[in-house]
Design a protein around this motif. Structure first.
Motif: not given
Length: 95
Positions: A1-16, A68-78
């Protein structure tokens, strides 16, 4: 089954903190589709490259956050259209 994920934002890579960024869930899904372990990790790396990630093994996502954001969002859509590793690879290979 295909999954949906929240859109990745640029600042996600610096969140803790408490909220887990969706790119980590996407990485987990790639590892699962690729077969976990070494095979899953290799699939994740290859999939990220297909999606446009240009960093190497020692490059952090935060150091190239836009790429990274662009790559992950492309994967997210796929991932919404793919249920297998083969389907995902085929979708990302199409230009």
């Amino acid at each position: 089954m295909a999954k949906e994920f929240t859109e990745v934002q640029q600042d996600d890579f610096m969140k803790f903190g408490a909220e887990r960024p969706s790119y980590l869930d996407i990485e987990d899904e790639l590892m699962k589709l690729g077969g976990h372990g070494v095979a899953g990790n290799n699939f994740k790396k290859e999939t990220l490259k297909l999606a446009g990630w240009t960093g190497g093994a020692l490059t952090t996502y935060a150091s190239r956050a836009v790429v990274a954001k662009d790559a992950f969002n492309r994967i997210r859509v796929a991932l919404t259209k793919a249920s297998t590793a083969e389907e995902l690879t085929a979708l990302l290979t199409k230009k």
